[in-house]
Each structure stands twice: as structure tokens, then as C-alpha cells.
Design a protein around this motif. Structure first.
Motif, mmCIF file in Angstrom:
data_model
loop_
_atom_site.group_PDB
_atom_site.id
_atom_site.type_symbol
_atom_site.label_atom_id
_atom_site.label_comp_id
_atom_site.label_asym_id
_atom_site.label_seq_id
_atom_site.Cartn_x
_atom_site.Cartn_y
_atom_site.Cartn_z
ATOM 1 N N ASP A 289 -20.699 0.096 4.414
ATOM 2 C CA ASP A 289 -20.818 -1.270 3.883
ATOM 3 C C ASP A 289 -21.967 -1.366 2.874
ATOM 4 O O ASP A 289 -21.835 -2.006 1.827
ATOM 5 N N HIS B 236 0.841 -1.203 0.000
ATOM 6 C CA HIS B 236 0.000 0.000 0.000
ATOM 7 C C HIS B 236 0.874 1.248 0.000
ATOM 8 O O HIS B 236 1.476 1.578 1.004
ATOM 9 N N GLN C 41 -13.271 2.980 3.640
ATOM 10 C CA GLN C 41 -13.774 2.008 4.607
ATOM 11 C C GLN C 41 -12.645 1.533 5.530
ATOM 12 O O GLN C 41 -12.841 1.401 6.745
ATOM 13 N N LYS C 42 -11.473 1.294 4.962
ATOM 14 C CA LYS C 42 -10.326 0.843 5.762
ATOM 15 C C LYS C 42 -9.797 1.960 6.654
ATOM 16 O O LYS C 42 -9.387 1.711 7.792
ATOM 17 N N GLU C 43 -9.787 3.175 6.143
ATOM 18 C CA GLU C 43 -9.191 4.289 6.869
ATOM 19 C C GLU C 43 -10.139 4.896 7.904
ATOM 20 O O GLU C 43 -9.716 5.240 9.008
ATOM 21 N N GLU D 266 -13.938 1.679 -0.771
ATOM 22 C CA GLU D 266 -13.245 0.600 -0.062
ATOM 23 C C GLU D 266 -12.004 1.121 0.660
ATOM 24 O O GLU D 266 -11.672 0.659 1.767
ATOM 25 N N TYR D 267 -11.323 2.080 0.058
ATOM 26 C CA TYR D 267 -10.172 2.676 0.739
ATOM 27 C C TYR D 267 -10.629 3.461 1.974
ATOM 28 O O TYR D 267 -10.054 3.324 3.061
ATOM 29 N N CYS E 101 -16.107 7.329 5.127
ATOM 30 C CA CYS E 101 -16.710 6.577 4.032
ATOM 31 C C CYS E 101 -18.195 6.914 3.941
ATOM 32 O O CYS E 101 -18.736 7.171 2.851
#
Length: 260
Positions: A213, A2, A122-124, A119-120, A129
């Protein structure tokens, strides 16, 4: 692996690059460098050419940031990249505007890039998001993966270079978008949770996660649809998002919010 562009240039002034403290810029050299980029296949050079042709006012902003970076010692290519980061929100808005009349073929890439962005986030930060999904400013995430930034730039170039016509490119109505979303909710639990959460005024961590989600799940369901139907829905969603954002800006303007 990443990779992110955290950057020396962020440290050197991404909160507001200015020519203050920069070396005098030889505009002839700068313009020659920009023209050379624009004549080739470099994505950041193409941005100069396409913005000048399609969005003159945004081009002037882009050029000012790039000139300031150039005066700080960056190449014409890196200066254009820096301008793209600083004006990212405005460039994303242009992508959204162009999405209203995107072809069925281009719609596939719009969904792909949008899903990657969600999706990025969502991770951060699931909260950011969710904010992005609802057209709100982000509060946590400040930098982005190299590949995402490239994909966003390439998509905008692709949309600018495509024939910009509404002929045979119908956009779904608000009712059609709502009916499709509710139909998907009966099949996809994550989308059902999304619909429930959007009706709630108070939001917590769980609500943000569900909205994030559910929006990703909805985008993936959208990608499964066939060309014409998928295109009609995406164009309708883009139109509704722009209308929503315009209403929000109008309300903010009436309330004297200069940041809107």
C-alpha cells in the motif's frame, strides 16, 4: 472485464519451451515473418528489431524462445509474444536500466505502468507486491493481465526508441530520494507505515500489505510532482534500485547461489 493470458502456451511449455518435439523450422519463412512484423506497427515485431539493435545477447535468447514456439505451430507474432512472457523479468530489467536516463515526458509513463503493475499484484498477492517493491522474486503470481503485458511492452519500446542520453537528465542522489520519501511520510500515513515496515526484519501478512500500500501511495505522490522534479526523482530511484539489485547478485554469487 479482467482478461489474462493463461494460456495454451503456458500449458505447452512456458516452464521451458524448447525445440524438442517441434516441427523443423523453416528459418527463411520465420525470418520473413519477423521482418514483416518489424516493418509494421506490431509491438512484438518491433521487439525483434529493437533487441537486435540495442541488446544483442538478450535478442538471441528472445529469438531462441520464439523459434521454439514457431516450431510448435505458433505464428511469428504469437511466438514473439510467448518470448516476451518467458523473458519478462529480463525485459523489465531493461526498462529499469533505461529509466536511469528517461526523459521527463517518458517518466510519466514509467510511473503509470509501475503503479498498474503494483495494483495488480496488490489484488493477487500483497506479499508478492511487497517483494516486487523491494526487488525480490515473486513467489505466487505467475500470469498477468493482457493490458499490463501490452503496457510493459509498449513502455520498453518507447524507452528504446527515445534518445538515450544523460544530458540534462539528472538523477536524484540517495540522500535526495530518502529526504523526499521522509517528507511524503509526514503527509501520507500509508507511506509512514511503509517506512516503518521496511525497518523490520520479520514480516507477516500485515507488513506485506503495508509495504504494498505504501509503495503504491508513494508512486501516486510521485506522479503529482512537476516534470523536472518528478523526472529527477524517478531516474534516481531507478539508479538506486539497480545498485541494490547488483549488490544482491554479488552477495548471492559469493555465496554460490547460481539462481541469482
Amino acid at each position: 472485464m479482467h482478461h489474462r493470458f493463461k494460456a495454451a502456451f503456458i500449458a505447452l511449455g512456458m516452464m521451458g519451451l524448447s525445440a524438442c518435439g517441434s516441427a523443423p523450422v523453416d528459418m527463411a519463412v520465420f525470418n520473413a515473418g519477423g521482418e514483416k512484423l518489424g516493418e509494421g506497427e506490431d509491438r512484438y515485431g518491433k521487439m525483434f528489431v529493437l533487441l537486435a539493435e540495442h541488446r544483442p545477447e538478450l535478442y538471441l535468447k528472445y529469438r531462441d524462445v520464439a523459434i521454439a514456439a514457431y516450431g510448435q505451430g505458433y505464428s511469428a507474432k504469437d511466438s514473439s509474444f510467448i518470448a516476451g512472457i518467458e523473458l519478462r523479468d529480463e525485459l523489465l530489467l531493461e526498462s529499469q536500466r533505461l529509466s536511469r536516463v528517461a526523459s521527463d515526458e517518458d517518466v510519466r509513463d514509467i510511473i503509470r505502468v509501475t503503479t498498474s503493475r503494483l495494483e495488480y499484484l496488490q489484488k493477487e498477492s500483497p506479499a508478492d507486491c511487497a517483494r516486487h517493491a523491494e526487488g525480490q522474486p515473486l513467489e505466487v503470481v505467475k500470469d498477468y493481465p493482457h493490458e499490463l503485458l501490452k503496457a510493459e511492452t509498449d513502455l520498453l519500446i518507447q524507452l528504446f526508441e527515445a534518445p538515450q542520453t544523460a544530458e540534462n537528465r539528472r538523477a536524484a542522489s540517495e540522500k535526495e530520494v530518502l529526504n523526499w520519501t521522509l517528507n511524503v511520510a509526514t503527509l501520507e500515513p500509508k507511506v509512514a507505515k511503509l517506512v516503518d515496515r521496511l525497518g523490520q526484519e520479520k514480516r507477516g501478512k500485515a507488513a506485506y500489505a503495508d509495504i504494498c500500500d505504501g509503495t503504491i501511495a508513494l508512486n501516486k505522490r510521485l506522479s503529482y510532482r512537476k516534470g523536472e522534479t518528478r523526472g529527477t526523482l524517478v531516474r534516481g530511484i531507478a539508479l538506486l534500485a539497480l545498485q541494490r539489485d547488483q549488490i544482491r547478485r554479488n552477495i548471492a554469487g559469493e555465496n554460490g547461489d547460481e539462481t541469482a
